[in-house]
Write an enzyme that holds these catalytic residues in place. Structure first.
Site, PDB file in Angstrom:
ATOM      1  CB  VAL A   1      -0.953  -0.005   1.215  1.00 29.33           C
ATOM      2  CG1 VAL A   1      -1.691   1.315   1.347  1.00 29.33           C
ATOM      3  CG2 VAL A   1      -1.945  -1.152   1.105  1.00 29.33           C
ATOM      4  CD  GLU A   2       3.537   2.153   4.570  1.00 27.31           C
ATOM      5  OE1 GLU A   2       4.496   2.923   4.754  1.00 27.31           O
ATOM      6  OE2 GLU A   2       3.175   1.297   5.410  1.00 27.31           O
TER       7      GLU A   2
END
Length: 343
Positions: free
Chosen positions: A127-128
Site C-alpha cells: 500500500v505504501e
C-alpha cells in the site's frame, strides 16, 4: 517484550504533583542514541537524506519517505491516513519522523526494533511504496549510476549498495531530525522565564492529572528502554465513554495485528508529545483533529478523568511549549534517472 500494563498505568496516574518533582522533568538530549554498528558520518547522513527524498524507491516512482513524512514541516503529511502507490490508503496515521530517534522501537505498534528496520519497511509494503521485495529496491538503486559513488563514499568501495546499507543511511539521516531547545527545555535547564504562567499551570496539571504515567522522559514517550523494547500501553484503557465510538479508537487491534497475541490487543507504542502543534490530526487513525480534543480524549480514555475547560487550555498551552527548534533542511539533488528505470 516488556509491557507496561493497565495496573502500572493506574498506579502511576495516582502519583501526586509533589512526587512528580521538578527533578523528574528532563530536557531533550543534544543527540539521540547512536548504535555502535551505525556511527554517524556526513557522507552517510547525506546519502540517507537523498534516499529519504527519492520516490524511485517506490514501484511507481512516485512515493518517497518524504511523501508521508515531510521534514519541511511536522514530519508527517497531515492526512488521517497516508496515500501510497496507485492512490491506495493505509489504515494508520503517519507518525512524525521528528525525534523518532528517541523511540526504543518504531511504528505505531513498536514492531520494528530500530530505525534501520523501520526505514526499509515501507519500501515493500504493497500500500505504501509497493516494491516487490527489497532486492528489487536494491536493483533499482544499482540501476541509477549516480548512487554508486554516494554509497562508496558512505560505506567504502565494493558492493556497498545493499539492503543493510540502505536502512543504515536513512536511519543516520533520521537521527539528525531532532528538535531541541523548546521553551520547556530552556525552562527545565533553569530559564524560568521560558514558560508563560499558563504553561507553568499546564505543566502542573499535566503531572497532577497523571499524563506522565505514560508520557515521561525527555521525549515524553516513556522511560528510557533498551533498543527494541517498546514502551507499550493499552489504548483505550477505559472504553466506556462516548469518545471511543465517536473516534473509532478501538477498531484497530494495535500490536495484535503484527503478533497475533491476545495480550497485544489494543497495545500501542507511546508516541512523543513534542511538536504536537505540527502533527495534527492525532492518534493512530488520525481521527481527532484538534489538540484540545485530543487532551480530553486521553484524559478520559486513559485515566477516566473529565477535565474542565480551563485545565484543558492550560495543558494545551504546556504542550505548545514542547515545540522545539527545527534544524534547517536543504533538499538533496537526486542522481539522474535512466529512461528505462520505471515502467
Amino acid at each position: 517484550m516488556r509491557h507496561f500494563g493497565f495496573t502500572t498505568l493506574i498506579l502511576a496516574a495516582t502519583v501526586s504533583a509533589g512526587a512528580h518533582a521538578a527533578s523528574a522533568w528532563q530536557a531533550l538530549p543534544a543527540q539521540p542514541p547512536i548504535p555502535a554498528d551505525n556511527p554517524q558520518t556526513p557522507a552517510k547522513i547525506e546519502l540517507g537524506k537523498t534516499l529519504f527524498h527519492d520516490p524511485r524507491l517506490s514501484s511507481t516512482g512516485t512515493v518517497s519517505c518524504a511523501s508521508c513524512h515531510s521534514v519541511m514541516e511536522g514530519g508527517d503529511d497531515h492526512r488521517p491516513v497516508s496515500i501510497g502507490v496507485h492512490g491506495q490508503t493505509g489504515g494508520r496515521n503517519a507518525p512524525t519522523v521528528w525525534n523518532a530517534a528517541y523511540h526504543s522501537a518504531q511504528f505505531w505498534d513498536g514492531r520494528a526494533a530500530t530505525l534501520e528496520a523501520q526505514a526499509v519497511g515501507p519500501v515493500t509494503n504493497p500500500v505504501e511504496m509497493g516494491m516487490a521485495d527489497l532486492g528489487a529496491a536494491v536493483g533499482r538503486l544499482k540501476a541509477i549510476p549516480g548512487y554508486a559513488p554516494l554509497f562508496a563514499k558512505a560505506f567504502g568501495a565494493g558492493d556497498s549498495i545493499t539492503v543493510e546499507n540502505l536502512g543504515k543511511a536513512i536511519a543516520a539521516y533520521e537521527r539528525t531530525l531532532i528538535t531541541p531547545n523548546s521553551p520547556y527545555d530552556r525552562y527545565v535547564r533553569g530559564d524560568k522565564r521560558a514558560l508563560s504562567p499558563q504553561q507553568v499551570r499546564g505543566m502542573t496539571a499535566f503531572a497532577e492529572t497523571g499524563c506522565g504515567a505514560c508520557h515521561a522522559g525527555a521525549a515524553f514517550n516513556g522511560p528510557t528502554l533498551p533498543m527494541g523494547q517498546a514502551n507499550l500501553m493499552r489504548f483505550p484503557a477505559f472504553a466506556d465513554n462516548p469518545y471511543v465510538a465517536r473516534f473509532k479508537l478501538d477498531e484497530d487491534p494495535g500490536r495484535f495485528a503484527s503478533t497475533g497475541k491476545e495480550e497485544d490487543k489494543h497495545m500501542w507504542r507511546v508516541p512523543t508529545l513534542r511538536n504536537l502543534a505540527y502533527t495534527a490530526p492525532y492518534f493512530h487513525n488520525g481521527a481527532v483533529k484538534r489538540l484540545d480534543d485530543a487532551v480530553k480524549v486521553m484524559a478520559k480514555t486513559q485515566l477516566n478523568v473529565d477535565l474542565d475547560p480551563s485545565t484543558v487550555a492550560d495543558i494545551v498551552a504546556f504542550l505548545d511549549a514542547l515545540n522545539g527548534e527545527f534544524p534547517d533542511q536543504t533538499m538533496p539533488r537526486l542522481p539522474a534517472t535512466p529512461g528505462d528505470l520505471v515502467e
